[in-house]
Write an enzyme that holds these catalytic residues in place. Structure first.
Site, PDB file in Angstrom:
ATOM      1  CE  LYS A 132       4.599  -5.947  -1.589  1.00  0.00           C
ATOM      2  NZ  LYS A 132       4.518  -4.629  -2.194  1.00  0.00           N
ATOM      3  CE  LYS A 177       2.331  -7.197 -10.459  1.00  0.00           C
ATOM      4  NZ  LYS A 177       2.557  -5.811 -10.036  1.00  0.00           N
ATOM      5  CE  LYS A 219       8.122 -11.982  -7.853  1.00  0.00           C
ATOM      6  NZ  LYS A 219       7.848 -10.781  -8.657  1.00  0.00           N
TER       7      LYS A 219
HETATM    8  P1  TYM Z   1       7.226  -3.974  -5.513  1.00  0.00           P
HETATM    9  O1  TYM Z   1       6.517  -3.221  -4.460  1.00  0.00           O
HETATM   10  O2  TYM Z   1       6.553  -5.127  -6.137  1.00  0.00           O
HETATM   11  O3  TYM Z   1       8.613  -4.486  -4.957  1.00  0.00           O
HETATM   12  C1  TYM Z   1       9.466  -3.607  -4.261  1.00  0.00           C
HETATM   13  C2  TYM Z   1      10.908  -4.053  -4.448  1.00  0.00           C
HETATM   14  O4  TYM Z   1      11.093  -5.355  -3.906  1.00  0.00           O
HETATM   15  C3  TYM Z   1      11.730  -6.177  -4.875  1.00  0.00           C
HETATM   16  N1  TYM Z   1      11.280  -7.560  -4.705  1.00  0.00           N
HETATM   17  C4  TYM Z   1      12.112  -8.610  -4.539  1.00  0.00           C
HETATM   18  N2  TYM Z   1      13.451  -8.693  -4.480  1.00  0.00           N
HETATM   19  C5  TYM Z   1      13.989  -9.918  -4.293  1.00  0.00           C
HETATM   20  N3  TYM Z   1      13.242 -11.038  -4.164  1.00  0.00           N
HETATM   21  C6  TYM Z   1      11.899 -11.018  -4.207  1.00  0.00           C
HETATM   22  N4  TYM Z   1      11.186 -12.124  -4.060  1.00  0.00           N
HETATM   23  C7  TYM Z   1      11.261  -9.743  -4.416  1.00  0.00           C
HETATM   24  N5  TYM Z   1       9.968  -9.346  -4.520  1.00  0.00           N
HETATM   25  C8  TYM Z   1      10.006  -8.008  -4.695  1.00  0.00           C
HETATM   26  C9  TYM Z   1      11.304  -5.599  -6.209  1.00  0.00           C
HETATM   27  O5  TYM Z   1      12.194  -5.965  -7.233  1.00  0.00           O
HETATM   28  C10 TYM Z   1      11.329  -4.116  -5.924  1.00  0.00           C
HETATM   29  O6  TYM Z   1      12.638  -3.600  -6.054  1.00  0.00           O
HETATM   30  N6  TYM Z   1       7.523  -1.867  -9.931  1.00  0.00           N
HETATM   31  C11 TYM Z   1       8.185  -1.748  -8.628  1.00  0.00           C
HETATM   32  C12 TYM Z   1       7.834  -0.455  -7.932  1.00  0.00           C
HETATM   33  C13 TYM Z   1       8.274   0.771  -8.664  1.00  0.00           C
HETATM   34  C14 TYM Z   1       9.611   1.179  -8.935  1.00  0.00           C
HETATM   35  C15 TYM Z   1       9.508   2.422  -9.642  1.00  0.00           C
HETATM   36  C16 TYM Z   1      10.837   0.631  -8.658  1.00  0.00           C
HETATM   37  C17 TYM Z   1       7.456   1.720  -9.200  1.00  0.00           C
HETATM   38  N7  TYM Z   1       8.202   2.712  -9.784  1.00  0.00           N
HETATM   39  C18 TYM Z   1      10.628   3.092 -10.068  1.00  0.00           C
HETATM   40  C19 TYM Z   1      11.977   1.310  -9.091  1.00  0.00           C
HETATM   41  C20 TYM Z   1      11.865   2.531  -9.777  1.00  0.00           C
HETATM   42  C21 TYM Z   1       7.774  -2.981  -7.838  1.00  0.00           C
HETATM   43  O7  TYM Z   1       7.585  -4.013  -8.355  1.00  0.00           O
HETATM   44  O8  TYM Z   1       7.620  -2.850  -6.558  1.00  0.00           O
END
Ligand code: TYM
Length: 346
Positions: A210, A115, A207
């Site tokens: 967004k 990132k 992957k």
């Molecule tokens: P975020 O918002 O980037 O993603 C949210 C969830 O979507 C999953 N994800 C995917 N799964 C499969 N294939 C993909 N291409 C893909 N892109 C995203 C992510 O793995 C995530 O589960 N850091 C976390 C947010 C967070 C969190 C937490 C999660 C903050 N605190 C505590 C669990 C526990 C995140 O990246 O969100």
């Protein structure tokens, strides 16, 4: 390790459009967990601002992610649905964890490197500290299970390292203050299913994300049926028909991805899908995938639109969730402060 009450926590960032990866890797699985566990689902707005967010847009996105949770089937009467910034214990515990986590641990985080990119000096301190706040999110509730996509694996390992080091560093006061051998559980990541890592529709080695500049790389939860159909039809494939066995998907990342998406949308396995479509040409398979994706995602997108039109209702759901979340987190974080040796206000 003593037994901890089973509790599920997970979070989604309110940044940019939610896509099929977020849905299949995370949100759809959150819905299923409700039958078995007490669950907390958090819109992580504190994480969102680790990179610049336009304030008005951030407000809109917080409500949109909440709407997606509800539209996908998360029941706010049963599960706790809230946004992170309304529960002060997340930021408070993150500070204490900043003093537990080691620089060397954070230096290994691959997501920060991706990132921050080349302009590392210009990344926010928050972006670097992102995984520590994640550990605080989870451990403020002493959550035992965290459903996430595969990209979060390293962050959940860090969460376990922080829990373990806190339990060791403070073992004396943890026992003296009646918490037994360990204050924090070693949380289990729940990463699985056929869509733990959904890939870009334009490049099966990247992957779905967004931040991909091409909207054709992803299916957004708010896409209408025409957009879904166009994106699936344009999705990159190879020239061979689908194999009959999963071994035949190796070294065919685009085929593997589309079969995985089909399986996850249909609550099936890759084997099931190949049993039906093995030998089919992509044109036929893509037609079936369009019908399935439209049938499954169409109603969610429509319900999201209906829900975001009533921000008052969404805000009431978030306020109720925040109160219930704080009722769990506040005594936990108060106990952490006692363990560390702070003096409470009396
Ligand atoms: P975020 O918002 O980037 O993603 C949210 C969830 O979507 C999953 N994800 C995917 N799964 C499969 N294939 C993909 N291409 C893909 N892109 C995203 C992510 O793995 C995530 O589960 N850091 C976390 C947010 C967070 C969190 C937490 C999660 C903050 N605190 C505590 C669990 C526990 C995140 O990246 O969100």
């Amino acid at each position: 390790m003593p037994a901890f009450k089973e509790l599920v926590f997970s979070g989604v960032q309110p940044t940019g459009n939610l896509h099929l990866g977020n849905y299949l890797g995370a949100i759809k699985r959150f819905v299923a967990m409700q039958a078995q566990f007490e669950c907390l689902y958090c819109v992580v707005d504190l994480h969102a601002i680790t990179v610049w967010q336009d304030p008005g847009e951030l407000t809109r996105q917080i409500r949109e992610v909440t709407a997606a949770f509800l539209a996908a089937g998360i029941d706010p009467a049963r599960s706790v649905v809230f946004n992170q910034s309304q529960v002060p214990q997340h930021a408070e515990l993150a500070w204490i964890f900043n003093c537990v986590a080691r620089l060397g641990w954070l230096n290994r985080m691959t997501q920060f490197k991706e990132k921050a990119g080349k302009d590392r000096e210009n990344a926010s301190v928050g972006l670097y500290d992102y995984p520590v706040l994640m550990a605080a999110d989870i451990l403020a509730y002493r959550a035992t299970h965290v459903p996430v996509g595969e990209d979060q694996k390293q962050h959940l390992e860090l969460t376990r390292d922080i829990a373990q080091k806190f339990n060791n560093d403070f073992a004396g006061t943890i026992a003296e203050q009646g918490h037994g051998e360990a204050f924090f559980p070693l949380t289990e990541p729940l990463i699985g299913g056929p869509a733990a890592r959904v890939m870009s529709l334009r490049d099966g080695t990247k992957k779905m994300s967004k931040s991909d500049p091409s909207d054709y790389s992803r299916i957004n939860l708010t896409d209408d049926s025409d957009a879904i159909a166009q994106k699936v039809r344009k999705a990159k494939t190879d020239a061979e028909p689908l194999p009959s066995e999963t071994a035949g998907l190796e070294k065919r990342p685009e085929a593997d991805n589309l079969v995985g998406i089909f399986a996850a949308l249909n609550d099936a396995s890759r084997e099931d899908v190949l049993r039906e479509y093995g030998g089919a040409q992509f044109s036929a398979f893509k037609g079936a995938l369009v019908d399935l994706a439209v049938a499954k995602l169409g109603p969610i997108g429509a319900e999201m639109k209906r829900l975001v039109a009533d921000p008052g209702h969404i805000d009431a759901v978030l306020a109720d969730g925040a109160a219930r979340a704080e009722a769990i987190a506040a005594p936990n974080v108060a106990a952490v402060k006692d363990i560390v040796g702070f003096v409470r206000r009396r």
